[in-house]
Motif scaffolding. Structure first.
Motif, PDB file in Angstrom:
ATOM      1  N   LEU A 247      -3.842  -0.569 -14.970  1.00  0.00           N
ATOM      2  CA  LEU A 247      -4.597  -0.857 -13.748  1.00  0.00           C
ATOM      3  C   LEU A 247      -5.890  -1.622 -13.970  1.00  0.00           C
ATOM      4  N   GLU A 248      -6.557  -1.412 -15.113  1.00  0.00           N
ATOM      5  CA  GLU A 248      -7.857  -2.047 -15.312  1.00  0.00           C
ATOM      6  C   GLU A 248      -7.743  -3.418 -15.967  1.00  0.00           C
ATOM      7  N   ARG A 249      -6.533  -3.824 -16.358  1.00  0.00           N
ATOM      8  CA  ARG A 249      -6.391  -5.116 -17.053  1.00  0.00           C
ATOM      9  C   ARG A 249      -6.451  -6.292 -16.088  1.00  0.00           C
ATOM     10  N   LYS A 250      -6.783  -7.451 -16.692  1.00  0.00           N
ATOM     11  CA  LYS A 250      -6.707  -8.705 -15.935  1.00  0.00           C
ATOM     12  C   LYS A 250      -5.303  -9.281 -16.124  1.00  0.00           C
ATOM     13  N   PRO A 251      -4.819 -10.080 -15.168  1.00  0.00           N
ATOM     14  CA  PRO A 251      -3.473 -10.657 -15.292  1.00  0.00           C
ATOM     15  C   PRO A 251      -3.255 -11.404 -16.612  1.00  0.00           C
ATOM     16  N   ALA A 252      -4.310 -12.056 -17.134  1.00  0.00           N
ATOM     17  CA  ALA A 252      -4.133 -12.836 -18.361  1.00  0.00           C
ATOM     18  C   ALA A 252      -3.707 -11.941 -19.519  1.00  0.00           C
ATOM     19  N   ALA A 253      -4.032 -10.650 -19.440  1.00  0.00           N
ATOM     20  CA  ALA A 253      -3.704  -9.741 -20.534  1.00  0.00           C
ATOM     21  C   ALA A 253      -2.381  -9.017 -20.297  1.00  0.00           C
ATOM     22  N   LEU A 254      -1.540  -9.583 -19.449  1.00  0.00           N
ATOM     23  CA  LEU A 254      -0.246  -8.942 -19.171  1.00  0.00           C
ATOM     24  C   LEU A 254       0.896  -9.867 -19.575  1.00  0.00           C
ATOM     25  N   SER A 255       2.048  -9.279 -19.838  1.00  0.00           N
ATOM     26  CA  SER A 255       3.244 -10.089 -20.093  1.00  0.00           C
ATOM     27  C   SER A 255       3.817 -10.570 -18.767  1.00  0.00           C
ATOM     28  N   GLY A 256       4.748 -11.507 -18.847  1.00  0.00           N
ATOM     29  CA  GLY A 256       5.336 -12.055 -17.625  1.00  0.00           C
ATOM     30  C   GLY A 256       5.961 -10.979 -16.746  1.00  0.00           C
ATOM     31  N   GLY A 257       6.709 -10.074 -17.377  1.00  0.00           N
ATOM     32  CA  GLY A 257       7.357  -9.019 -16.615  1.00  0.00           C
ATOM     33  C   GLY A 257       6.349  -8.109 -15.941  1.00  0.00           C
ATOM     34  N   GLN A 258       5.267  -7.787 -16.676  1.00  0.00           N
ATOM     35  CA  GLN A 258       4.225  -6.935 -16.090  1.00  0.00           C
ATOM     36  C   GLN A 258       3.540  -7.640 -14.935  1.00  0.00           C
ATOM     37  N   ARG A 259       3.293  -8.960 -15.112  1.00  0.00           N
ATOM     38  CA  ARG A 259       2.658  -9.704 -14.022  1.00  0.00           C
ATOM     39  C   ARG A 259       3.508  -9.652 -12.767  1.00  0.00           C
ATOM     40  N   GLN A 260       4.817  -9.843 -12.950  1.00  0.00           N
ATOM     41  CA  GLN A 260       5.663  -9.855 -11.771  1.00  0.00           C
ATOM     42  C   GLN A 260       5.705  -8.469 -11.142  1.00  0.00           C
ATOM     43  N   ARG A 261       5.591  -7.440 -11.962  1.00  0.00           N
ATOM     44  CA  ARG A 261       5.543  -6.089 -11.389  1.00  0.00           C
ATOM     45  C   ARG A 261       4.270  -5.897 -10.571  1.00  0.00           C
ATOM     46  N   VAL A 262       3.161  -6.464 -11.072  1.00  0.00           N
ATOM     47  CA  VAL A 262       1.918  -6.384 -10.302  1.00  0.00           C
ATOM     48  C   VAL A 262       2.095  -7.101  -8.963  1.00  0.00           C
ATOM     49  N   ALA A 263       2.742  -8.271  -9.027  1.00  0.00           N
ATOM     50  CA  ALA A 263       2.954  -9.023  -7.783  1.00  0.00           C
ATOM     51  C   ALA A 263       3.802  -8.205  -6.810  1.00  0.00           C
ATOM     52  N   ILE A 264       4.792  -7.508  -7.332  1.00  0.00           N
ATOM     53  CA  ILE A 264       5.606  -6.653  -6.464  1.00  0.00           C
ATOM     54  C   ILE A 264       4.751  -5.511  -5.925  1.00  0.00           C
ATOM     55  N   GLY A 265       3.901  -4.963  -6.805  1.00  0.00           N
ATOM     56  CA  GLY A 265       3.008  -3.886  -6.367  1.00  0.00           C
ATOM     57  C   GLY A 265       2.088  -4.339  -5.255  1.00  0.00           C
ATOM     58  N   ARG A 266       1.565  -5.555  -5.375  1.00  0.00           N
ATOM     59  CA  ARG A 266       0.679  -6.072  -4.331  1.00  0.00           C
ATOM     60  C   ARG A 266       1.414  -6.167  -2.997  1.00  0.00           C
ATOM     61  N   ALA A 267       2.721  -6.463  -3.079  1.00  0.00           N
ATOM     62  CA  ALA A 267       3.499  -6.499  -1.838  1.00  0.00           C
ATOM     63  C   ALA A 267       3.742  -5.077  -1.316  1.00  0.00           C
ATOM     64  N   LEU A 268       4.038  -4.160  -2.235  1.00  0.00           N
ATOM     65  CA  LEU A 268       4.383  -2.793  -1.809  1.00  0.00           C
ATOM     66  C   LEU A 268       3.247  -2.100  -1.067  1.00  0.00           C
ATOM     67  N   VAL A 269       1.996  -2.289  -1.545  1.00  0.00           N
ATOM     68  CA  VAL A 269       0.888  -1.548  -0.922  1.00  0.00           C
ATOM     69  C   VAL A 269       0.696  -1.956   0.531  1.00  0.00           C
ATOM     70  N   ARG A 270       1.266  -3.071   0.920  1.00  0.00           N
ATOM     71  CA  ARG A 270       1.132  -3.469   2.323  1.00  0.00           C
ATOM     72  C   ARG A 270       1.968  -2.589   3.253  1.00  0.00           C
ATOM     73  N   LYS A 271       2.909  -1.865   2.675  1.00  0.00           N
ATOM     74  CA  LYS A 271       3.740  -0.949   3.479  1.00  0.00           C
ATOM     75  C   LYS A 271       4.264  -1.606   4.735  1.00  0.00           C
ATOM     76  N   VAL A 272       5.132  -2.561   4.548  1.00  0.00           N
ATOM     77  CA  VAL A 272       5.661  -3.294   5.693  1.00  0.00           C
ATOM     78  C   VAL A 272       7.170  -3.068   5.780  1.00  0.00           C
ATOM     79  N   GLY A 273       7.765  -3.613   6.790  1.00  0.00           N
ATOM     80  CA  GLY A 273       9.196  -3.402   7.005  1.00  0.00           C
ATOM     81  C   GLY A 273      10.068  -4.439   6.329  1.00  0.00           C
TER      82      GLY A 273
END
Ligand code: ATP
Ligand code: MG
Lengths: 361, 295
Positions: free
Chosen positions: A130-156
């Motif tokens: 959680l405390e890392r910057k995107p530059a310090a993540l692997s591609g797969g982790q980055r994409q998971r963060v991107a998915i997480g950013r979508a999930l927190v919106r709690k949309v349909g």
């Protein structure tokens, strides 16, 4: 946390200047359905997704999401979230901030934000990062963060634009499973763009195969695979590709090509079968070869044998010169130059008319 | 295998040799000579009578020098800050997909193609109360309008800042615009889906991504601050009084008009030491950051 919205795209057209990318496109997606938009590069998949998201204006038609006409609403008000191919993370913000920033700006209460971020992070195994910057993540982790950013919106509705195509094969397979699991858990509507047919076949409830801005076929993966509605869909889905043999449908239900005949008794014609020029399609794994071929077999000449581990791919040629690939058991003792008897079970065939579109007969 | 590579290396070095010699003799040699001169009692002609730090004592009790240094600091801070801010805002304005963007870019970049002398002369004329803006506005009927900053010691530095910013803002704009254009389109889309207002995206997402652009522009602007000479000469000749004197002008005047080589070189050396004192920690920090980025 199961928000589900239906998405109804009504006669939507999108134009860039005088280039018409989508024309009067209709697509109705049921709540909680997983739809995959599949098609070659430039066919308008991203354009359609962006139109659903509200990132570009439609020139005609209406967009309904969750029972509301959102045609002219801003993306944030449509009840959607989106994941991009390039991740599109905010590079100077920590993983946590990437997920929480939109909510903070929207004025969501602090405790609520904390809870949503924690939940998404736990679902996506991001808690230690959680405390890392995107530059310090692997591609797969980055994409998971991107998915997480979508999930927190709690949309349909969640939109994915080729989310896995920047990842290597193994990660892609892993995340694919994770997305499928996520869909099962959230039960939200998902629209997923890809040109990878494995992703499409494994993830989708229904696949929309697109070409030139038009949906060619909208059906369950199995139907797309077994009963493609035209030659384009037949050739685009499946690897190695479906075999095509040019010939004629003849009265008495035979397919006549060169000097051999293929019986069509048992083939489910879409309409009344009419005699005339046509193309016959069969997938490599549906060809019966060797002793399975039966008495009416055709003699195919083996040109190349490719062992693929689980099975063997045989490239051969039919008497009239049409090429035929056959997927065969791995232990087949077939060699280059052999003559292999083959036959085509009628219920596995596809027959297309000889119009340019090649519609299924 | 080894010998052709050796010879190609050797030829590369021999090709670079003249440049190395020029560097060693012209830059390093001149710098060392300048430093040495500042420790001698040279007046009109160089000599080698060592006098220790006496020139520096004279220098730092010289009113004109102290004023010059203050002026430069004042000018430098305002000039760099305003140029960066204005250049950035111009870039953001052009980034809004305005029509005929190319012409806007050229218009803003145009001032930078002019020398400081021309810039100084143009602004000297514009700011001159009896010729420029003040006269123009008065001729339009506003008899009491006054805009005579250039004639007053307290405000003359602002005039230098105005001219300097006019000259440099376009360059900053070009650098910033390149940076803005480097921002992934998808980040903008993601921000829209997240519901971030445009100003918020610029403030919280894009600006932090432009660190390198700000650094580049900042370094370029700082070098023109240290070199500041022609603008002061062309606009005000250091006046009124000594209100717009700057260190480089102090050096030039003492070198050529006042025939005081040792004081001029002491001033030049002081400037060099100041620059090194500022730049060295920065360079150290940059290499640290780069090393951390690689790790
Ligand atoms: N801004 C634009 N201006 C003009 N034409 C555009 C624009 N964006 C897309 N197009 C055109 O619209 C068509 C569809 O583009 P789109 O990006 O939707 O394709 P895609 O199916 O997502 O392809 P890919 O798999 O390569 O991402 C393409 O022919 C493209 O050239
Ligand atoms: Mg695309």
């Amino acid at each position: 946390m199961s928000l589900q919205s239906e998405v109804d795209i009504r006669d939507v057209s999108v134009r860039f200047g005088n280039v018409q990318v989508l024309e009067k496109l209709n697509l109705k997606i049921a709540p909680s359905e997983f739809i995959v938009l599949l098609g070659p590069s430039g066919c308008g998949k991203s354009t359609l997704l962006n139109a659903i998201a509200g990132l570009l204006d439609v020139s005609d038609g209406q967009m309904w999401i969750g029972g509301r006409n959102v045609t002219w609403e801003e993306p944030k008000d449509r009840g959607i979230a989106m994941v991009f191919q390039s991740y599109a993370l905010y590079p100077r913000m920590s993983v946590k901030k990437n997920m929480s920033f939109g909510l903070e700006v929207a004025g969501t209460p602090r405790a609520e934000i904390e809870a949503r971020v924690a939940e998404a992070a736990q679902m996506l195994k991001l808690t230690p990062l959680l405390e890392r910057k995107p530059a310090a993540l692997s591609g797969g982790q980055r994409q998971r963060v991107a998915i997480g950013r979508a999930l927190v919106r709690k949309v349909g509705v969640y939109l994915f634009d080729e989310p896995l195509s920047n990842l290597d094969a193994q990660l892609r397979a892993e995340l694919r499973v994770e997305i499928k699991r996520l869909h099962a858990r959230l039960g939200a509507t998902m629209i997923y763009v890809t040109h990878d047919q494995i992703e499409a076949l494994t993830l989708a409830d229904r696949i929309a195969v697109m070409q030139g801005g038009v949906i060619q076929q909208l059906a369950a993966p199995k139907d797309i695979y077994r009963r493609p509605v035209n030659r384009f869909v037949a050739s685009f889905v499946g690897s190695p590709a479906m075999n095509f043999i040019a010939g004629r449908v003849e009265a008495g239900l035979f397919f006549h090509a060169g000097d051999y005949r293929i019986p069509l008794a048992g083939y489910a014609f879409a309409g009344a079968p009419a005699a005339g020029a046509a193309t016959l399609g069969i997938r490599p794994e549906h060809v019966l070869a060797g002793h399975e071929a039966g008495p009416d077999a055709i003699a195919a000449k083996v040109e190349m044998v490719e062992p693929m581990g689980a099975d063997t791919l045989i490239w051969s040629r039919l008497p009239d010169g049409a090429s035929l690939s056959i997927r065969h058991a791995a232990d087949a003792a077939v060699r280059e130059g052999d003559t292999l008897p083959v036959s085509f079970p009628a219920d596995a065939l596809s027959v297309f008319d000889d119009t340019p579109a090649g519609a299924r007969l | 295998m080894a010998s052709p590579r050796m010879s190609s290396r050797a030829s590369a070095y021999s090709a670079l040799l003249p440049a190395f010699i020029v560097l060693a003799v012209v830059y390093i040699g001149s710098t060392v000579w300048t430093m040495w001169m500042s420790l001698t009692g040279s007046r009109m002609l160089p000599n080698n009578n060592f006098v220790g730090l006496r020139n520096y004592e004279i220098l730092f009790s010289n009113d004109r020098w102290i004023t010059s240094v203050h002026n430069l600091a004042f000018f430098g801070v305002l000039f760099v800050a305003i140029s960066l801010a204005l250049g950035f805002l111009l870039a953001v304005a052009i980034d809004q997909k305005v029509r005929s963007e190319d012409s806007w870019r050229s218009v803003y970049l145009y001032p930078y193609s002019m020398s400081f002398v021309v810039t100084g002369l143009v602004w000297q004329w514009l700011l001159n109360p009896t010729l420029g803006i003040q006269k123009l506005v008065r001729d339009m009927g506003f008899e009491t309008f006054t805009f005579d900053w250039i004639a007053h010691a307290e405000t003359v530095l602002y005039c230098l800042v105005i001219a300097g910013v006019w000259h440099a803002a376009g360059l900053v704009m070009a650098i910033m615009l390149a940076g803005l254009r480097g921002v992934d389109e998808d980040i903008w889309k993601a921000a829209r889906v997240d519901g971030l207002p445009t100003w918020r995206v610029y403030a919280s997402v894009v600006t932090p991504m432009l660190g390198a652009s700000f650094a580049t522009a900042g370094v370029l602007l700082s070098t023109s601050v240290v070199r500041l000479y022609d603008l002061s000469v062309a606009m005000t000749r250091g006046g009124p009084g000594i209100a717009s004197e700057v260190p480089a002008k102090f050096v030039m005047d003492h070198l050529f008009e006042r025939a005081n080589i040792s004081l001029a070189t002491a001033a030049a050396t002081s400037m060099l030491i100041t620059v090194i004192a500022v730049v060295a920690p920065y360079m150290y920090w940059r290499t640290r950051v780069a090393a951390r980025g690689r790790a």
